[in-house]
Design a protein around this motif. Structure first.
Motif, PDB file in Angstrom:
ATOM      1  N   GLU A   1      23.184  27.302  56.459  1.00  0.00           N
ATOM      2  CA  GLU A   1      22.515  26.190  55.768  1.00  0.00           C
ATOM      3  C   GLU A   1      23.407  24.958  55.629  1.00  0.00           C
ATOM      4  O   GLU A   1      22.903  23.840  55.533  1.00  0.00           O
ATOM      5  CB  GLU A   1      22.039  26.650  54.390  1.00  0.00           C
ATOM      6  CG  GLU A   1      20.836  27.564  54.452  1.00  0.00           C
ATOM      7  CD  GLU A   1      20.234  27.861  53.083  1.00  0.00           C
ATOM      8  OE1 GLU A   1      19.134  28.433  53.034  1.00  0.00           O
ATOM      9  OE2 GLU A   1      20.873  27.514  52.059  1.00  0.00           O
TER      10      GLU A   1
ATOM     11  N   SER B   1      27.154  28.830  49.219  1.00  0.00           N
ATOM     12  CA  SER B   1      27.101  27.494  49.828  1.00  0.00           C
ATOM     13  C   SER B   1      28.134  26.583  49.196  1.00  0.00           C
ATOM     14  O   SER B   1      28.830  25.826  49.886  1.00  0.00           O
ATOM     15  CB  SER B   1      25.705  26.886  49.677  1.00  0.00           C
ATOM     16  OG  SER B   1      24.752  27.606  50.416  1.00  0.00           O
ATOM     17  N   SER B   2      28.248  26.668  47.873  1.00  0.00           N
ATOM     18  CA  SER B   2      29.234  25.845  47.156  1.00  0.00           C
ATOM     19  C   SER B   2      30.657  26.217  47.551  1.00  0.00           C
ATOM     20  O   SER B   2      31.510  25.349  47.780  1.00  0.00           O
ATOM     21  CB  SER B   2      29.054  26.024  45.649  1.00  0.00           C
ATOM     22  OG  SER B   2      30.031  25.305  44.932  1.00  0.00           O
TER      23      SER B   2
ATOM     24  N   ARG C   1      18.516  33.918  46.245  1.00  0.00           N
ATOM     25  CA  ARG C   1      18.699  32.476  46.297  1.00  0.00           C
ATOM     26  C   ARG C   1      19.916  32.041  45.477  1.00  0.00           C
ATOM     27  O   ARG C   1      20.681  31.155  45.877  1.00  0.00           O
ATOM     28  CB  ARG C   1      17.434  31.779  45.779  1.00  0.00           C
ATOM     29  CG  ARG C   1      17.433  30.278  45.962  1.00  0.00           C
ATOM     30  CD  ARG C   1      17.388  29.902  47.424  1.00  0.00           C
ATOM     31  NE  ARG C   1      18.600  29.229  47.857  1.00  0.00           N
ATOM     32  CZ  ARG C   1      18.834  28.895  49.122  1.00  0.00           C
ATOM     33  NH1 ARG C   1      17.961  29.191  50.062  1.00  0.00           N
ATOM     34  NH2 ARG C   1      19.938  28.285  49.448  1.00  0.00           N
ATOM     35  N   ARG C   2      20.116  32.705  44.324  1.00  0.00           N
ATOM     36  CA  ARG C   2      21.251  32.350  43.478  1.00  0.00           C
ATOM     37  C   ARG C   2      22.562  32.609  44.203  1.00  0.00           C
ATOM     38  O   ARG C   2      23.486  31.780  44.173  1.00  0.00           O
ATOM     39  CB  ARG C   2      21.202  33.151  42.175  1.00  0.00           C
ATOM     40  CG  ARG C   2      22.309  32.797  41.186  1.00  0.00           C
ATOM     41  CD  ARG C   2      22.152  33.579  39.886  1.00  0.00           C
ATOM     42  NE  ARG C   2      22.413  35.003  40.073  1.00  0.00           N
ATOM     43  CZ  ARG C   2      23.637  35.561  39.980  1.00  0.00           C
ATOM     44  NH1 ARG C   2      24.686  34.793  39.727  1.00  0.00           N
ATOM     45  NH2 ARG C   2      23.790  36.859  40.143  1.00  0.00           N
TER      46      ARG C   2
ATOM     47  N   GLN D   1      31.248  25.028  51.183  1.00  0.00           N
ATOM     48  CA  GLN D   1      31.280  23.571  51.262  1.00  0.00           C
ATOM     49  C   GLN D   1      32.632  23.046  50.779  1.00  0.00           C
ATOM     50  O   GLN D   1      33.200  22.106  51.363  1.00  0.00           O
ATOM     51  CB  GLN D   1      30.143  22.967  50.418  1.00  0.00           C
ATOM     52  CG  GLN D   1      29.989  21.460  50.594  1.00  0.00           C
ATOM     53  CD  GLN D   1      29.631  21.073  52.023  1.00  0.00           C
ATOM     54  OE1 GLN D   1      28.618  21.491  52.547  1.00  0.00           O
ATOM     55  NE2 GLN D   1      30.492  20.266  52.652  1.00  0.00           N
TER      56      GLN D   1
ATOM     57  N   ALA E   1      24.168  31.183  53.834  1.00  0.00           N
ATOM     58  CA  ALA E   1      24.789  30.009  53.218  1.00  0.00           C
ATOM     59  C   ALA E   1      25.576  29.197  54.243  1.00  0.00           C
ATOM     60  O   ALA E   1      25.518  27.955  54.261  1.00  0.00           O
ATOM     61  CB  ALA E   1      25.701  30.441  52.078  1.00  0.00           C
TER      62      ALA E   1
ATOM     63  N   GLN F   1      23.743  37.154  52.369  1.00  0.00           N
ATOM     64  CA  GLN F   1      23.576  35.857  51.712  1.00  0.00           C
ATOM     65  C   GLN F   1      24.634  34.850  52.152  1.00  0.00           C
ATOM     66  O   GLN F   1      24.352  33.658  52.326  1.00  0.00           O
ATOM     67  CB  GLN F   1      23.639  36.008  50.184  1.00  0.00           C
ATOM     68  CG  GLN F   1      22.498  36.810  49.584  1.00  0.00           C
ATOM     69  CD  GLN F   1      22.948  38.223  49.243  1.00  0.00           C
ATOM     70  OE1 GLN F   1      23.766  38.806  49.950  1.00  0.00           O
ATOM     71  NE2 GLN F   1      22.416  38.770  48.156  1.00  0.00           N
TER      72      GLN F   1
ATOM     73  N   ASP G   1      23.206  30.062  47.001  1.00  0.00           N
ATOM     74  CA  ASP G   1      23.666  28.778  46.470  1.00  0.00           C
ATOM     75  C   ASP G   1      25.139  28.822  46.076  1.00  0.00           C
ATOM     76  O   ASP G   1      25.893  27.872  46.314  1.00  0.00           O
ATOM     77  CB  ASP G   1      22.814  28.382  45.257  1.00  0.00           C
ATOM     78  CG  ASP G   1      21.381  28.034  45.639  1.00  0.00           C
ATOM     79  OD1 ASP G   1      21.146  27.750  46.830  1.00  0.00           O
ATOM     80  OD2 ASP G   1      20.499  28.082  44.756  1.00  0.00           O
TER      81      ASP G   1
END
Length: 551
Positions: A170, A136-137, A129-130, A140, A167, A163, A133
């Motif tokens: 998501e 994702s950053s 999960r880390r 984004q 990301a 992962q 995330d």
């Protein structure tokens, strides 16, 4: 004097027997431990989808279509047909970390990380999960800067357990996939970063934080360039300040080798990041291809007879030949020359122009003078050749006028010579494309390469303007272009000015990253793909130009 007791023959037999039994016992223990180790290793492979490489195993069969070796237990060995391990490193800023004796040795190192039960457990639990995330950053931010779009088709190279793929999905980029030696469905498919299992121009965006795991960096770059669409974005996360992990195959200490490998890409962005031991983000853009659109937009006037002639032209070779130096040469026998399709006596003048002529015997004398069907017409012959090494040859040819300049899109001073990576094979000058001096200066300043003294100064001239002034619509004009990739600059200019419409028959050698004769690699001299060349030929024919695939 003390006398030592002597052993009888029976005692000696007992000692020998015990030694033999001990040897057999220890050999049995060793074999049992080995069997236990391989059983455990095979179980790990099975758990990971059967993707372990099992070297030197008898009973395998070759799978020629995929370039793989199928092992009897269902495992696959990747990497057969790759170049010698001594190749692939281009400067002191990019060094190999291990002295691998074989490609299999390299693959096994990578699999020891990918199949490590502790790491896989970590990747798929709290660490999962880390990392999602963090990715994702990263993505984004790239989306906010307009470099990534929700509609993009995205590839993540060496994605491990995916992962980064999750990301992307998501944040709304649903058409994303990863590739790695070991698949992790549904996010990651099986494949090798040195031989990606995708077609040319498949992706709008590609990402990798595993460049340091590439055994052949140049091949990694070539595959990215092949699979990325024109105008597509490549994002690399690199370790410059920190030493990569023990599974890395190379060590990068400067950004220069990246710019060198992707020398035709535009550098969009370079900034510091903090991402799992990687500290630099480099964003590159593959050159967009406006050539085809420009050619399609500018059509030459076409009569009914010309349309019929174009319809009778030999078909184009649509699939990339594995041995282009043979296939394209043989294709010359299938070419339907224009004088064999029509009577050319109605024209007032007859002109042959050989651009990139090299020596007289290269194509003017060996092909056009001897073989081209001229219907007994006398042609004025022009040889356009910037390399002054051939000037003396043409001074003896009274039937040929030499233009000792570089055919270009404007009148300006240029430099001419082999690209740096080709100098070892071709010498300091060699056959290379013309470039502006500013481009060479910028390249040298970024890459710390030898100065422009390694190149020749030549005068470029506006070929389209010259052609318009030299010939007319009443002339029968044959043009041959062999200009080391500059055709993608020259032809749009000829369409823009209408000069291409003065050409009745065009023989074009299109330069692309083709397979080489002496190795299993594509040439790094040209960045265009074969599909781009086919599109170029199709666009020219659609625009009313009788063009042939030349060699």
């Amino acid at each position: 004097m003390t006398s030592w007791p002597q052993k009888s023959p029976g005692d000696r037999k007992v000692v020998i027997r015990r030694f033999i039994l001990s040897t057999i016992f220890f050999a049995f223990i060793f074999i049992a431990l080995q069997a236990l180790y391989f059983a455990k290793d095979k179980a790990s492979c099975a758990e990971a989808g059967g993707a372990c490489f099992v070297p030197h195993l008898k009973g395998h069969t070759s799978n020629k279509n995929q370039g793989l070796v199928r092992v009897s237990d269902g495992a696959h060995g990747l990497g057969h047909g790759f170049p010698p391990l001594s190749t692939g490193y281009i400067s002191e800023g990019l060094k190999p970390r291990y002295n691998f004796k074989s490609y299999e040795e390299y693959v096994n190192l990578q699999l020891r990380k990918t199949l490590n039960p502790k790491l896989r457990s970590l990747w798929t639990s709290k660490d999962w999960r880390r990392k999602v995330d963090v990715f994702s950053s990263v993505f984004q931010n790239l989306m906010n800067e307009g470099l990534l779009k929700p509609s993009d088709k995205v590839l993540c190279i060496a994605a491990r357990v995916g992962q980064e793929v999750l990301a992307l999905k998501e944040i709304g980029v649903v058409n994303a996939i990863g590739v790695d030696l070991v698949p992790s469905p549904p996010l990651v498919v099986k494949g090798d970063m040195h031989r990606l299992p995708f077609k040319e121009n498949s992706f709008d965006f590609e990402f990798s934080n595993a460049f340091d795991h590439a055994l052949f960096p140049a091949l990694f770059a070539s595959e990215v360039e092949r699979t990325l669409k024109p105008g597509g974005i490549l994002v690399l996360h690199l370790a410059l300040k920190q030493r990569p992990d023990k599974y890395s195959a190379n060590e990068l200490s400067k950004v220069d080798p990246i710019l060198y490998l992707f020398k035709n890409f535009e550098v969009v962005l370079s900034k510091d990041v903090d991402a799992f031991g990687l500290d630099l983000e480099v964003v590159l853009r593959k050159p967009s291809t406006q050539v085809i659109d420009n050619i399609e937009a500018g059509r030459c006037p076409s009569s009914g007879s010309k349309s019929q002639i174009l319809a009778r032209a030999e078909p184009l070779i649509m699939e990339e030949p594995l041995k282009p130096w043979i296939t394209l040469k043989q294709n010359a026998e299938n070419i339907k020359y224009l004088p064999s399709l029509m009577d050319i006596s109605k024209f007032h003048g007859f002109v042959y122009i050989d651009v990139g002529a090299r020596s007289y015997g290269s194509s003017v004398g060996s092909w056009f003078v001897k073989k081209y069907p001229k219907q007994n017409q006398k042609f004025s012959i022009y040889a356009v050749e910037a390399d002054d090494a051939f000037a003396a040859d043409y001074s003896r040819r009274k039937n040929v006028k030499l233009l000792p300049f570089a055919a270009w899109v404007r009148n300006e001073s240029l430099v001419f010579g082999a690209n740096p990576e080709n100098r070892a094979a071709e010498g300091d000058i060699g056959m290379g494309r013309i470039q502006s001096r500013s481009a060479i200066d910028n390249s040298n300043s970024m890459l710390s390469l030898p100065s422009v003294s390694k190149f020749k100064n030549v005068q470029g001239f506006d070929f389209s303007e010259w052609l318009i002034k030299t010939v007319s619509v009443d002339d029968f004009v044959v043009l041959k272009l062999d200009i080391e990739g500059t055709e993608f600059d020259l032809l749009p200019r000829m369409l823009e000015t209408g000069a291409i419409c003065l050409v009745d028959e065009l023989f074009l050698e299109c330069h692309y990253n083709r397979w080489q004769r002496t190795s299993s690699l594509r040439t790094s001299k040209f960045t265009r793909t074969y599909s781009e060349c086919v599109s170029l030929f199709q666009a020219l024919r659609n625009s009313g130009v009788l063009v042939h695939q030349w060699w």
